[in-house]
Design a protein around this motif. Structure first.
Motif, PDB file in Angstrom:
ATOM      1  N   GLY A 260       0.740  -1.073   0.024  1.00 39.58           N
ATOM      2  CA  GLY A 260       0.053   0.102  -0.006  1.00 39.58           C
ATOM      3  C   GLY A 260       0.798   1.260  -0.213  1.00 39.58           C
ATOM      4  N   ALA A 261       2.278   0.938   0.239  1.00 37.20           N
ATOM      5  CA  ALA A 261       3.004   2.383   0.344  1.00 37.20           C
ATOM      6  C   ALA A 261       3.191   3.050  -1.061  1.00 37.20           C
ATOM      7  CB  ALA A 261       4.366   2.018   0.651  1.00 37.20           C
ATOM      8  N   ALA A 262       3.203   2.352  -1.935  1.00 39.50           N
ATOM      9  CA  ALA A 262       3.076   3.039  -3.374  1.00 39.50           C
ATOM     10  C   ALA A 262       1.845   3.327  -3.775  1.00 39.50           C
ATOM     11  CB  ALA A 262       3.576   2.128  -4.407  1.00 39.50           C
ATOM     12  N   ASP A 263       0.620   2.873  -3.265  1.00 46.10           N
ATOM     13  CA  ASP A 263      -0.663   3.223  -3.639  1.00 46.10           C
ATOM     14  C   ASP A 263      -0.759   4.680  -3.091  1.00 46.10           C
ATOM     15  OD1 ASP A 263      -1.312   0.874  -4.961  1.00 46.10           O
ATOM     16  OD2 ASP A 263      -2.301  -0.001  -3.268  1.00 46.10           O
ATOM     17  N   ASP A 264      -0.304   4.810  -1.850  1.00 47.07           N
ATOM     18  CA  ASP A 264      -0.644   6.114  -0.989  1.00 47.07           C
ATOM     19  C   ASP A 264       0.167   7.210  -2.034  1.00 47.07           C
ATOM     20  OD1 ASP A 264      -2.311   5.262   0.926  1.00 47.07           O
ATOM     21  OD2 ASP A 264      -0.675   4.895   2.337  1.00 47.07           O
ATOM     22  N   ILE A 265       1.583   6.940  -2.119  1.00 49.40           N
ATOM     23  CA  ILE A 265       2.257   7.850  -2.995  1.00 49.40           C
ATOM     24  C   ILE A 265       1.548   8.290  -4.320  1.00 49.40           C
ATOM     25  CG2 ILE A 265       4.611   8.179  -4.547  1.00 49.40           C
ATOM     26  CD1 ILE A 265       5.783   6.222  -2.119  1.00 49.40           C
ATOM     27  N   ASP A 266       0.977   7.428  -4.949  1.00 51.40           N
ATOM     28  CA  ASP A 266       0.569   7.415  -6.178  1.00 51.40           C
ATOM     29  C   ASP A 266      -0.719   8.424  -6.184  1.00 51.40           C
ATOM     30  OD1 ASP A 266       2.062   6.110  -7.551  1.00 51.40           O
ATOM     31  OD2 ASP A 266       0.972   4.095  -7.612  1.00 51.40           O
ATOM     32  N   VAL A 267      -1.622   8.439  -4.841  1.00 55.16           N
ATOM     33  CA  VAL A 267      -2.605   9.195  -5.037  1.00 55.16           C
ATOM     34  C   VAL A 267      -2.194  10.601  -4.925  1.00 55.16           C
ATOM     35  CG1 VAL A 267      -4.282  10.003  -3.202  1.00 55.16           C
ATOM     36  CG2 VAL A 267      -4.036   7.821  -3.413  1.00 55.16           C
ATOM     37  N   ILE A 268      -1.136  10.872  -4.450  1.00 59.47           N
ATOM     38  CA  ILE A 268      -0.428  12.398  -4.245  1.00 59.47           C
ATOM     39  C   ILE A 268       0.088  12.732  -5.796  1.00 59.47           C
ATOM     40  CG2 ILE A 268       1.403  13.645  -3.408  1.00 59.47           C
ATOM     41  CD1 ILE A 268      -1.015  13.048  -1.605  1.00 59.47           C
ATOM     42  N   ARG A 269       0.739  11.634  -6.224  1.00 59.02           N
ATOM     43  CA  ARG A 269       1.441  11.956  -7.661  1.00 59.02           C
ATOM     44  C   ARG A 269       0.478  11.921  -8.831  1.00 59.02           C
ATOM     45  NH1 ARG A 269       6.667  11.415  -8.442  1.00 59.02           N
ATOM     46  NH2 ARG A 269       6.416  10.575 -10.734  1.00 59.02           N
ATOM     47  N   LEU A 270      -0.605  11.317  -8.813  1.00 59.81           N
ATOM     48  CA  LEU A 270      -1.675  11.688  -9.850  1.00 59.81           C
ATOM     49  C   LEU A 270      -2.479  12.883  -9.971  1.00 59.81           C
ATOM     50  CD1 LEU A 270      -2.935   7.692  -9.656  1.00 59.81           C
ATOM     51  CD2 LEU A 270      -1.676   8.950 -11.498  1.00 59.81           C
ATOM     52  N   ARG A 271      -2.871  13.329  -8.461  1.00 58.70           N
ATOM     53  CA  ARG A 271      -3.309  14.395  -8.598  1.00 58.70           C
ATOM     54  C   ARG A 271      -2.309  15.581  -9.105  1.00 58.70           C
ATOM     55  NH1 ARG A 271      -5.059  18.170  -3.184  1.00 58.70           N
ATOM     56  NH2 ARG A 271      -2.919  17.653  -2.690  1.00 58.70           N
ATOM     57  N   ALA A 272      -0.965  15.538  -9.003  1.00 61.69           N
ATOM     58  CA  ALA A 272      -0.206  16.475  -9.625  1.00 61.69           C
ATOM     59  C   ALA A 272      -0.063  16.378 -11.039  1.00 61.69           C
ATOM     60  CB  ALA A 272       1.181  16.452  -8.814  1.00 61.69           C
ATOM     61  N   GLY A 273      -0.564  15.434 -11.643  1.00 60.28           N
ATOM     62  CA  GLY A 273      -0.397  15.237 -13.108  1.00 60.28           C
ATOM     63  C   GLY A 273       0.628  14.644 -13.569  1.00 60.28           C
ATOM     64  N   LEU A 274       1.362  13.476 -12.373  1.00 62.28           N
ATOM     65  CA  LEU A 274       2.433  12.649 -12.522  1.00 62.28           C
ATOM     66  C   LEU A 274       2.171  11.121 -12.915  1.00 62.28           C
ATOM     67  CD1 LEU A 274       4.967  14.582 -10.390  1.00 62.28           C
ATOM     68  CD2 LEU A 274       4.776  14.752 -12.501  1.00 62.28           C
ATOM     69  N   PRO A 275       3.000  10.522 -13.419  1.00 59.71           N
ATOM     70  CA  PRO A 275       2.854   8.888 -13.563  1.00 59.71           C
ATOM     71  C   PRO A 275       2.741   8.470 -11.949  1.00 59.71           C
ATOM     72  CG  PRO A 275       4.911   9.423 -14.424  1.00 59.71           C
ATOM     73  CD  PRO A 275       4.173  10.859 -14.040  1.00 59.71           C
ATOM     74  N   LYS A 276       2.313   7.308 -11.836  1.00 57.93           N
ATOM     75  CA  LYS A 276       2.635   6.353 -10.853  1.00 57.93           C
ATOM     76  C   LYS A 276       3.929   6.359 -10.479  1.00 57.93           C
ATOM     77  CE  LYS A 276      -1.828   4.127 -10.893  1.00 57.93           C
ATOM     78  NZ  LYS A 276      -2.492   2.583 -10.813  1.00 57.93           N
ATOM     79  N   THR A 277       4.287   6.163  -9.330  1.00 53.33           N
ATOM     80  CA  THR A 277       5.872   6.029  -8.821  1.00 53.33           C
ATOM     81  C   THR A 277       6.347   4.615  -9.274  1.00 53.33           C
ATOM     82  OG1 THR A 277       7.400   5.817  -7.015  1.00 53.33           O
ATOM     83  CG2 THR A 277       5.283   4.860  -6.694  1.00 53.33           C
ATOM     84  N   VAL A 278       7.680   4.427  -9.509  1.00 49.93           N
ATOM     85  CA  VAL A 278       8.178   3.278 -10.210  1.00 49.93           C
ATOM     86  C   VAL A 278       8.825   2.799  -8.876  1.00 49.93           C
ATOM     87  CG1 VAL A 278       8.440   4.065 -12.520  1.00 49.93           C
ATOM     88  CG2 VAL A 278      10.518   4.689 -10.666  1.00 49.93           C
ATOM     89  N   ALA A 279       8.950   3.201  -7.837  1.00 44.68           N
ATOM     90  CA  ALA A 279       9.480   2.675  -6.555  1.00 44.68           C
ATOM     91  C   ALA A 279       8.756   1.145  -6.177  1.00 44.68           C
ATOM     92  CB  ALA A 279       9.380   3.654  -5.345  1.00 44.68           C
TER      93      ALA A 279
END
Length: 472
Positions: free
Chosen positions: A377-396
């Motif tokens: 779930g860590a990547a999912d939480d990061i992605d919530v923030i990134r997607l709102r900013a118009g960025l792709p999902k994290t590759v981490a």
């Protein structure tokens, strides 16, 4: 003023009286004249107690206080998110981490925190034994005071380490207190917030919908933060999840809605108003050029080049991070121009409301705690923030990559909200990051501020001074 209240009136003290009025969603509190009244009068009925609580909030916002300029400008210069152009000595000392024991910005933090603590102590002492109050209101008042006392100690511990734990309004006793270990301060904060969470109202309805008063959710937010700082990962996940799953809060797609007063993302923001100088927020005037002038003067504080360059570009759409346009602007004159901070925007009416706690931080708290525990779930939480900013999902993917990704999002998402400096300290990155960013001035002993010389002069029990500083 400081922890050492030299009050000569036997049972009297200064209270800043502010009465609560529900005028609109943009305005919550109007001030009444400052007065000196007896303790009995200050707490003799619900209206006066409410005014006393409002006085504590007023201490946070009044002219010359911390949160109407200093904390979001001078304190940002401790880290790598700001650069200082003003010639003011206080600011230069922060930007080089060569801070004098007489630095006024340091004294402001210490004094503001202990002034708030003193007022909270007085209120808790006098309201707790009362039996003639409405129980719900009584719990609310005590809960607000406990939260604000805990928040003040949280700030003191982050910046000074060991500090006196003053839990009464007896200035004679406070005048001789020694510094308590930071572990003891942190234990008190935890206990205080858990108690406040039980006492405080659930949601903003009791306050007319505005988000400028403390609720149960504010206690959960600070608890999530302090549990993260203390590396209690499971409790950090528990508290942040309560807020993420609460429908009261949401992440607006438009960042103008994030920054506006009473944002749907805000868990608590500090009320400011254009009514009087006492309730102005001068932060925007420190960052935003006066563009009404043909050649506006360069602000005294700018975002660092490192921060500006940290905002990514979407490699698929080639569009920049939406936060960059929302938080950073470019001024073309004088040539060659410069980037300036646009997170605090209102230099006309001076009524920006700083976001002490907002939902984006809670996602990043949970992401970091999940990564530390190697939980999904860590990547999912990061992605919530990134997607709102118009960025792709994290590759981490790995733990190290996920923690780096969280640090990156905290740097850009939470810039100039008071997070960068404690983030570098608590994660053990300060020496590496700031040693590289400020190679000629950074020293490992710069991780704490000095105890103000005036305070040690009043109470020698505050010795020894923090490492790296000399009493004057």
């Amino acid at each position: 003023m400081s922890i050492y209240k030299k009050i000569k009136l036997q049972d009297k003290f200064v209270l800043f009286l502010m009465c609560l009025v529900f005028v609109s969603c943009e305005k919550l509190i109007e001030t009444e004249p400052v007065g000196v009244i007896s303790t009995d009068k200050a707490y003799d009925n619900e209206k006066n107690i409410e005014a006393s609580v409002n006085g504590i909030y007023y201490k946070l916002q009044q002219t010359g206080s911390l949160y109407n300029g200093n904390f979001y400008s001078i304190y940002a210069a401790l880290s790598d998110e700001a650069k200082v152009l003003t010639p003011a000595v206080n600011s230069i000392e922060f930007s080089t981490n060569q801070i004098s024991v007489a630095n006024m910005a340091v004294s402001n933090l210490w004094n503001n925190a202990y002034d708030v603590i003193y007022q909270c102590n007085s209120l808790i002492e006098n309201v707790t034994p009362k039996t003639d109050l409405n129980t719900v209101k009584k719990n609310q008042f005590i809960g607000e005071a406990k939260f604000l006392r805990a928040y003040s100690y949280f700030m003191l511990a982050q910046y000074f380490g060991d500090v006196p734990l003053a839990l009464s309004s007896d200035y004679r006793a406070n005048n001789t207190l020694s510094r308590s270990p930071v572990t003891e301060i942190n234990d008190f904060i935890t206990e205080e917030l858990e108690e406040a969470e039980v006492l405080l109202p659930d949601g903003f309805n009791i306050y007319g919908g505005v988000r400028t008063r403390i609720t149960k959710q504010a206690a959960q937010a600070l608890n999530a933060r302090q549990y993260l700082y203390r590396e209690n990962w499971n409790k950090a996940i528990e508290k942040s999840s309560l807020l993420i799953e609460n429908n009261t809060f949401s992440l607006p797609e438009n960042f103008d809605d994030v920054l506006k007063s009473n944002s749907p993302e805000s868990i608590f923001e500090l009320w400011f108003s254009s009514q009087s100088a006492g309730t102005y927020n001068y932060t925007a005037g420190l960052f935003v050029p006066n563009i009404s002038l043909p050649n506006p003067a360069t602000p005294g504080f700018l975002p660092s080049d490192k921060l500006v360059n940290a905002f990514e570009t979407n490699p698929i759409t080639f569009t920049p991070d939406k936060r960059k346009d929302a938080f950073i602007r470019f001024q073309s004159t004088p040539s060659p121009g410069y980037n300036y901070l646009f997170k605090y925007r209102d230099r006309t009416t001076n009524s920006d409301q700083p976001k002490f706690f907002r939902l984006a931080e809670q996602y990043l708290i949970r992401a970091e705690a999940r990564a530390q525990l190697n939980l999904p779930g860590a990547a999912d939480d990061i992605d919530v923030i990134r997607l709102r900013a118009g960025l792709p999902k994290t590759v981490a993917v790995t733990q190290s990559q996920l923690l780096d990704a969280v640090a990156q999002e905290r740097f850009v998402e939470l810039c100039f909200e008071g997070h960068r400096w404690p983030d570098l300290i608590r994660t053990g990155q300060a020496d590496v990051v700031l040693g590289a960013y400020k190679p000629t001035t950074w020293q490992p002993t710069d991780k704490l501020l000095p105890i103000p010389a005036t305070e040690i002069g009043r109470n020698s029990n505050l010795n020894p001074q923090n490492p790296g500083y000399q009493n004057q």
